[in-house]
Design an enzyme around this catalytic site. Structure first.
Site, PDB file in Angstrom:
ATOM      1  N   ASP A 303       0.868  -1.164   0.000  1.00 16.92           N
ATOM      2  CA  ASP A 303       0.000   0.000   0.000  1.00 16.92           C
ATOM      3  C   ASP A 303       0.913   1.223   0.000  1.00 16.92           C
ATOM      4  O   ASP A 303       2.119   1.124   0.227  1.00 16.92           O
ATOM      5  CB  ASP A 303      -0.929  -0.019   1.214  1.00 16.92           C
ATOM      6  CG  ASP A 303      -2.210   0.763   0.967  1.00 16.92           C
ATOM      7  OD1 ASP A 303      -2.202   1.679   0.126  1.00 16.92           O
ATOM      8  OD2 ASP A 303      -3.222   0.484   1.642  1.00 16.92           O
ATOM      9  N   TRP A 304       0.335   2.392  -0.210  1.00 14.39           N
ATOM     10  CA  TRP A 304       1.134   3.590  -0.443  1.00 14.39           C
ATOM     11  C   TRP A 304       1.883   4.016   0.828  1.00 14.39           C
ATOM     12  O   TRP A 304       1.278   4.298   1.859  1.00 14.39           O
ATOM     13  CB  TRP A 304       0.253   4.704  -0.987  1.00 14.39           C
ATOM     14  CG  TRP A 304       0.273   4.746  -2.478  1.00 14.39           C
ATOM     15  CD1 TRP A 304       0.521   5.823  -3.247  1.00 14.39           C
ATOM     16  CD2 TRP A 304       0.069   3.658  -3.395  1.00 14.39           C
ATOM     17  NE1 TRP A 304       0.500   5.483  -4.596  1.00 14.39           N
ATOM     18  CE2 TRP A 304       0.224   4.170  -4.709  1.00 14.39           C
ATOM     19  CE3 TRP A 304      -0.212   2.296  -3.240  1.00 14.39           C
ATOM     20  CZ2 TRP A 304       0.098   3.368  -5.849  1.00 14.39           C
ATOM     21  CZ3 TRP A 304      -0.336   1.508  -4.362  1.00 14.39           C
ATOM     22  CH2 TRP A 304      -0.180   2.030  -5.647  1.00 14.39           C
TER      23      TRP A 304
END
Length: 918
Positions: A303-304
């Site tokens: 995920d970011w």
């Protein structure tokens, strides 16, 4: 409206921060002194019995027949790549370093561009001329597999039209374990099978268009608060989701397994830790579960900003770092990129691991046909709405791109019609006393509540929909998309009938117009979203509002009920809300849950209110009488145990979430999972159980198949020249500041001491897991075992659609504890005219009849398949018949109706040896 750079910086240094890196690893990466306070932040002891066992090495991809051709083609390409080209594809170019929310480097010699990764699970985010589809929870409420697939096709087509390579959806985690959880609405409902069908059908639909679907978030991210650690990584740890092995397999991994079985090209890991190890570098969950047991052949990405370690994550099976930044974003730092080049050259990360990372990326690109000449280039920017803008807004000095937005229309009339159909079929009629609905065109409506209108500043006025102003069509956060328009309910109502008075307030007016025969239509809502934003004191999760309507919606309903004899309540909501303060008021005749309808909120609702279409939605979760009816372990953890410790979120309820818990503990909900009325009535008859295999079944499935050969490379360390800046072809003055390049100025020094690999690291492959063997697991567990058919007849006076749900009850021999009922399949009829009938067939596989045996690490059928009860009905509270695997016989339970009525549960029907719900 696009999120701004200033907003991003604010988010990054407040709540949008991610997973923990071990202290000793942090010290290796950050040689500067660490303060005493920082040293205090060590992990609290995990609860006994929860452990993320080491699982090394990472299994290479390419061993299932469905991917053989793509891997062979990828091998031919990767064999000729330089180290720089390989590293380029594994690492994002940095935050705001390209047009999309995530952008990889390129390998242009082989025709592979910078790959575009773009939100969201309900449409193409941060762009224009797109469709804002209904949210996942709305799609789940349709219980219509065709619509799940069709929405996936449409999202995939729009993504491709914008030049997206990886679309960041569907969402099947969170599952909805915590009713207040902020992002539950992105998924399909609080049941692993409903999530699995929603996720798998979406994957198939999206990838049919050539876009790579990204199923997320793996795994255990069931609340927003405490999901992340602190930047710089290592100063604080994300919460640990502590999940036992059986619960992991039977509940939370089940939807991911079905997505992988559907051929999904990418899996995104979650921010949180799992059993004490960060999900982005958890070798057991990535190497052991995803890649070995579930046979995942595609790309595992973070995920970011969830990337927290370089060598550790590579060895644990991570394939792609997004958006590429390291300890602190927007500084040109990375755990991979040039650091991965270094780790390869000094021998810390095996070349074989990098080759597998890149091969997975290239093979997935080829598997979806993105090498075709007509695959579009990226034609939009997530960073600006303007036609011209900075190419790399995160850089100190960026060139200008003209155009940066080409405004390519991808939304079509067919997509709008599909969105409207989904929103309509999802509308769930909870209560309908005296057949108040549908209304006639002669009705006089007094409409209350701001949820009936558009945000006066425009539907996209709030960045990533982070406000609750006007009609609630979706939650907030990265799971959103821009509205091309938003058809508000009040506008649709006024188009239908002339007599509509609207009070655009959430406070009941002091002098409303009240006339005999008036119908009060009251709109209320409940919002939630991603923890990167706080809305009305709710930090993603519904931490402040609880399971109550926002803006004092309960009081608005109560006041309307005091003034009008007929009140209809319309609820737009991310999940269950408590209804007890007004649901039994005599004036409250009807209640509609419209969920999160997206852009077509108005006409979809009007179609149901005025009877053009009968409601056919069903609740994808239960609505309790009290929030305390749930187990304490599914409450939000809103404060840490102490100021410096790590939050431990232990899933002590195990398999028992939502209706599984309520039915086990004989707790009567207000409305059960699957509840939903219609304007007509349906009979369920001719229940038949058909065996599709020989019995008795063996306890364990047939032996798994062996793996096919995987690509073989020259795994010797490449020369430094392959990543030398001198050979990059990029002059010094042309380099983009903060852009993440794979190049190095000088050869890295050799390690002076042996590298401290993670505990348990090994280069010896594990024995083949018995539960593996193909995408999704051993193909033998998907062997069809039974079909259950039922004839559904429209016995009422209006046209309508009906749903049949199949629940399984396991034999109770004391060996394995199981919930009384578990959903295993569902089907929906086409629209049936009065008197018309349709046969629905529901299937059971071997896995559907199995439990996860933690000792043998395999799926196990109990009692040879004998002694199971199979119940079929319109919902859990409205079961119409049951079959027994003991003798193959079925019986009609009689009674029951899912037609117009007050919605009182009809669940005391006896089910033979099946445990009663109450």
């Amino acid at each position: 409206m696009k999120h701004s750079l200033s907003l991003l910086v604010l988010v990054l240094f407040t709540s949008k921060v991610l997973s923990f890196v071990p202290l000793d690893q942090y010290e290796r990466q950050h040689p500067e002194p660490i303060s005493t306070n920082q040293r205090l932040i060590k992990r609290d002891p995990l609860p006994p019995g929860y452990v993320a066992a080491p699982y090394y090495p990472a299994p290479p991809g390419g061993w299932v027949p469905e991917w053989t051709n793509s891997y062979a083609r990828a091998q031919a390409i990767v064999s000729n790549m330089t180290l720089a080209e390989k590293v380029n594809l594994t690492t994002g170019t940095g935050y705001f370093m390209g047009p999309c929310v995530g952008n990889t480097g390129s390998a242009t010699r082989f025709g592979i561009p910078n790959l575009c990764l773009q939100d969201s699970a309900l449409g193409v985010a941060n762009t224009d001329h797109n469709t804002a589809f209904p949210a996942g929870i709305t799609v789940g409420a349709t219980f219509n597999k065709d619509l799940m697939y069709g929405r996936g096709v449409a999202i995939g087509a729009e993504s491709k039209g914008k030049g997206v390579n990886f679309q960041l959806g569907p969402t099947v985690g969170p599952l909805g374990r915590k009713p207040r959880g902020g992002r539950n609405w992105e998924g399909f409902g609080a049941d692993p099978v409903l999530q699995a069908y929603g996720g798998a059908q979406t994957v198939k639909g999206m990838q049919s268009q050539g876009v790579i679907a990204t199923i997320k978030h793996f795994i255990g991210n069931e609340q927003e608060e405490h999901r992340m650690d602190s930047i710089p990584h290592g100063l604080g740890r994300a919460e640990s989701a502590n999940i036992d092995d059986r619960t992991l397999h039977e509940i939370y991994a089940w939807p991911f397994a079905e997505g992988i079985r559907a051929g999904v090209g990418a899996v995104m890991t979650s921010y949180n830790e799992v059993n004490g190890s960060a999900a982005s570098q958890n070798s057991y969950s990535i190497n052991g579960i995803l890649k070995d047991e579930l046979g995942f052949q595609g790309v595992v990405m973070t995920d970011w900003l969830a990337h927290i370690g370089g060598v550790s994550s590579a060895l644990a099976g991570l394939d792609m770092s997004m958006p590429g930044d390291g300890s602190v974003p927007l500084l040109g730092q990375s755990y991979w990129s040039y650091e991965l080049s270094t780790a390869i050259l000094n021998g810390t990360v095996p070349v074989s691991r990098l080759n597998d990372m890149v091969t997975r990326i290239v093979a997935t690109y080829l598997q979806m046909g993105q090498d075709a000449e007509d695959y579009p280039d990226v034609n939009f920017s997530s960073n600006t709405d303007d036609a011209t803008g900075l190419c790399y807004p995160g850089a100190l000095i960026s060139p200008t791109c003209n155009p940066v937005n080409q405004y390519v229309p991808v939304n079509t009339s067919d997509h709008a019609a599909l969105s409207r159909q989904i929103a309509t079929e999802a509308i769930t009629l909870l209560k309908n006393n005296n057949s108040t609905l549908p209304l006639s065109s002669n009705a006089t409506l007094r409409v209350f509540g701001t949820d009936a209108q558009n945000n006066p500043d425009g539907p996209n006025a709030c960045s990533m929909r982070a406000c609750d102003t006007g009609i609630l069509g979706m939650g907030w956060g990265s799971g959103t998309a821009n509205y091309p328009f938003l058809d508000a309910p009040i506008d649709a109502l006024r188009r239908r009938i002339p007599s509509v008075d609207y009070y655009a307030t959430d406070t009941f007016p002091s002098n409303p117009t009240v006339s005999p025969g008036d119908v009060a239509l009251v709109f209320i809502n409940s919002d939630s979203g991603e923890g990167s934003d706080t809305v009305e004191d709710n930090a993603g999760d519904r931490s402040s509002s609880g399971l109550h309507a926002w803006h004092k919606g309960d009081a608005l309903v109560q006041s309307a009920a005091q003034h009008y004899s007929t009140v209809i309540v319309v609820v737009h909501t991310v999940g269950p809300i408590l209804l007890e303060s007004w649901i039994d008021l005599p004036s409250v005749k009807s209640v509609l849950f419209a969920h999160l309808p997206g852009q077509e909120a108005g006409d979809s609702l009007a179609d149901v209110i005025f009877g053009n279409i009968a409601p056919s939605g069903h609740l994808p979760y239960s609505i309790p009488v009290n929030e305390s009816d749930y187990p304490p372990s599914v409450s939000l953890i809103t404060t840490p145990a102490d100021l410096i410790g790590q939050v431990q979120d232990t899933f002590t309820e195990g398999l028992y979430i939502d209706y599984r818990y309520l039915s086990t503990h004989n707790i009567m909900p207000r409305y059960s999972f699957g509840h939903g009325l219609s304007y007509t009535e349906f009979g369920y008859t001719d229940l038949t159980l058909t065996s599709l295999t020989s019995f008795p079944l063996s306890p364990f499935p047939a032996t798994r198949p062996e793996k096919l050969p995987t690509p073989v490379y020259d795994d010797s360390i490449p020369p430094f020249s392959e990543v030398s800046w001198a050979n990059s072809g990029i002059p010094l003055l042309k380099r983009i500041n903060r852009y993440l390049y794979p190049y190095l100025e000088t050869p890295p020094a050799k390690n002076s001491t042996p590298y401290a690999y993670p505990a348990g690291y090994s280069t010896t492959p594990h024995a083949l897991p018995p539960a593996g063997g193909a995408q999704g697991g051993n193909p033998a567990i998907f062997e069809p075992v039974y079909n259950v058919s039922v004839t559904v007849t429209n016995t009422g006076s209006r046209a309508g659609k009906a749903v049949a749900m199949l629940f399984i009850t396991y034999p109770q021999d004391g060996t394995f504890d199981t919930p009384p009922y578990q959903l295993r399949d569902f089907a929906k009829t086409a629209e049936l005219q009065p008197g018309e009938a349709a046969e629905l067939t529901l299937g059971l596989t071997r896995k559907d009849m199995s439990v996860w045996d933690t000792v043998n690490q395999n799926w196990m059928v109990l009692n040879g398949g004998n002694g199971y009860q199979l119940s079929v009905g319109a919902s859990l509270e409205d079961l119409r018949g049951t079959c027994s695997t003991a003798d193959g016989g079925c019986q009609d339970l009689g009674g029951g109706s899912n037609g117009s009525g007050n919605g009182t549960a009809t669940i005391e029907r006896r089910l033979g040896s099946v445990r009663k719900f109450i």
